[in-house]
Write an enzyme that holds these catalytic residues in place. Structure first.
Site, PDB file in Angstrom:
ATOM      1  N   ASN A   8      32.998  20.676  51.425  1.00 52.40           N
ATOM      2  CA  ASN A   8      34.266  21.303  51.777  1.00 52.40           C
ATOM      3  C   ASN A   8      35.408  20.598  51.046  1.00 52.40           C
ATOM      4  O   ASN A   8      35.766  19.462  51.373  1.00 52.40           O
ATOM      5  CB  ASN A   8      34.458  21.224  53.298  1.00 52.40           C
ATOM      6  N   LYS A  11      38.353  19.103  53.149  1.00 47.46           N
ATOM      7  CA  LYS A  11      38.206  17.771  53.732  1.00 47.46           C
ATOM      8  C   LYS A  11      38.580  16.691  52.721  1.00 47.46           C
ATOM      9  O   LYS A  11      39.179  15.673  53.074  1.00 47.46           O
ATOM     10  CB  LYS A  11      36.771  17.559  54.224  1.00 47.46           C
ATOM     11  N   GLU A  33      20.510  16.753  58.729  1.00 50.69           N
ATOM     12  CA  GLU A  33      21.210  16.564  59.993  1.00 50.69           C
ATOM     13  C   GLU A  33      20.192  16.546  61.128  1.00 50.69           C
ATOM     14  O   GLU A  33      19.572  17.558  61.426  1.00 50.69           O
ATOM     15  CB  GLU A  33      22.255  17.654  60.221  1.00 50.69           C
ATOM     16  N   ASP A  62      31.299  13.717  60.415  1.00 51.32           N
ATOM     17  CA  ASP A  62      30.682  14.680  61.317  1.00 51.32           C
ATOM     18  C   ASP A  62      31.673  14.976  62.433  1.00 51.32           C
ATOM     19  O   ASP A  62      32.221  14.044  63.040  1.00 51.32           O
ATOM     20  CB  ASP A  62      29.367  14.155  61.898  1.00 51.32           C
ATOM     21  N   GLY A 169      37.548  26.560  58.896  1.00 49.90           N
ATOM     22  CA  GLY A 169      36.752  26.457  60.120  1.00 49.90           C
ATOM     23  C   GLY A 169      37.459  27.040  61.332  1.00 49.90           C
ATOM     24  O   GLY A 169      37.970  28.164  61.304  1.00 49.90           O
ATOM     25  N   TYR A 170      37.518  26.237  62.392  1.00 50.59           N
ATOM     26  CA  TYR A 170      38.090  26.684  63.659  1.00 50.59           C
ATOM     27  C   TYR A 170      39.614  26.561  63.713  1.00 50.59           C
ATOM     28  O   TYR A 170      40.213  26.822  64.752  1.00 50.59           O
ATOM     29  CB  TYR A 170      37.495  25.861  64.814  1.00 50.59           C
ATOM     30  N   LYS A 189      49.147  18.712  60.171  1.00 53.45           N
ATOM     31  CA  LYS A 189      47.784  18.753  60.693  1.00 53.45           C
ATOM     32  C   LYS A 189      47.134  17.368  60.594  1.00 53.45           C
ATOM     33  O   LYS A 189      46.491  16.905  61.535  1.00 53.45           O
ATOM     34  CB  LYS A 189      46.948  19.784  59.935  1.00 53.45           C
ATOM     35  N   HIS A 194      41.892  15.520  64.687  1.00 58.27           N
ATOM     36  CA  HIS A 194      40.814  14.567  64.952  1.00 58.27           C
ATOM     37  C   HIS A 194      40.397  13.849  63.682  1.00 58.27           C
ATOM     38  O   HIS A 194      40.215  12.629  63.681  1.00 58.27           O
ATOM     39  CB  HIS A 194      39.620  15.305  65.568  1.00 58.27           C
ATOM     40  N   ARG A 195      40.275  14.592  62.581  1.00 55.78           N
ATOM     41  CA  ARG A 195      39.888  13.968  61.316  1.00 55.78           C
ATOM     42  C   ARG A 195      40.995  13.067  60.804  1.00 55.78           C
ATOM     43  O   ARG A 195      40.750  11.966  60.297  1.00 55.78           O
ATOM     44  CB  ARG A 195      39.555  15.049  60.277  1.00 55.78           C
TER      45      ARG A 195
END
Length: 209
Positions: A8, A11, A33, A62, A169-170, A189, A194-195
């Site tokens: 991705n 990312k 995974e 992850d 993604g979401y 963002k 979280h990332r």
């Protein structure tokens, strides 16, 4: 050179916001995974496998969406749920199960491996807070002692109908403080995601390595 293991490109752009742009390269490597109820052992196994492949420092990311009303589902199966159900259906299921706002949290675990020990911890797996990662050993290749360091980030929010054109993604269905991730610019963002929170911890530690 730091190899960020992902397919991705979004990312990679995020991690470059925290580290010197020229110090990070994308490594497109499809590690296995494992099946696990939490993110940590998946990231640990992936980092070890990626390091064996690259022979250079690697970071594996992850992440998972943990929905309160669904007992944490999809969690480690977040990508699979996106592929099979779609983000709109996951959002709808969360709200139906909650009979109201689909409260949820995004969690991210970064796993770093460069083949060397971490002086601060005698454990093969070390969190950023110096505590050993419980139940993170699952490596049939026999490299369970290959050191891995973990950095974690989380953000609370709720699932909504899709809004916004950014992110991936979401992001269109995850709302934090009234705004979906897809409605935020990259800088905003990164500051709350979280990332981004995991990357902030990693970026603070990494120069000392």
């Amino acid at each position: 050179m730091l190899n960020y293991v992902t397919t991705n490109a979004g990312k990679v752009r995020e991690v470059r916001e925290y580290l010197d742009d020229g110090a990070v390269t994308q490594l497109d490597f499809d590690y296995a995974e494992i099946q696990a109820p939490t993110l940590e052992p998946i990231a640990v196994r992936g980092a070890r496998e990626a390091y064996r492949h690259a022979g250079e420092p690697v970071v594996v990311d992850d992440a998972g969406l943990f929905v309160d009303a669904l007992d944490g589902f999809p969690g480690p199966y977040t990508a699979y749920a996106e592929e099979t159900l779609g983000i709109e259906r996951v959002s709808r299921l969360a709200r139906e199960a909650a009979e109201g706002p689909g409260r949820a949290a995004f969690r991210c675990v970064l796993a770093y491996c460069d083949g060397d020990d971490f002086a601060a911890s005698p454990d093969p797996v070390d969190r950023g807070d110096r505590a050993a990662a419980a139940a993170a050993e699952n490596d049939p290749e026999g490299d369970a002692d290959l050191p891995v360091k973990l950095f974690e980030g989380a953000v609370r929010g709720r699932l909504v109908d899709p809004r916004g054109d950014g992110g991936f993604g979401y992001d269109p269905v995850f709302e934090h403080e009234g705004t979906t991730f897809a409605e935020m610019g990259p800088a905003k963002k990164n500051a709350v995601s979280h990332r981004g929170r995991a990357l902030e911890k990693f970026a603070e530690w990494y120069p000392s390595r």
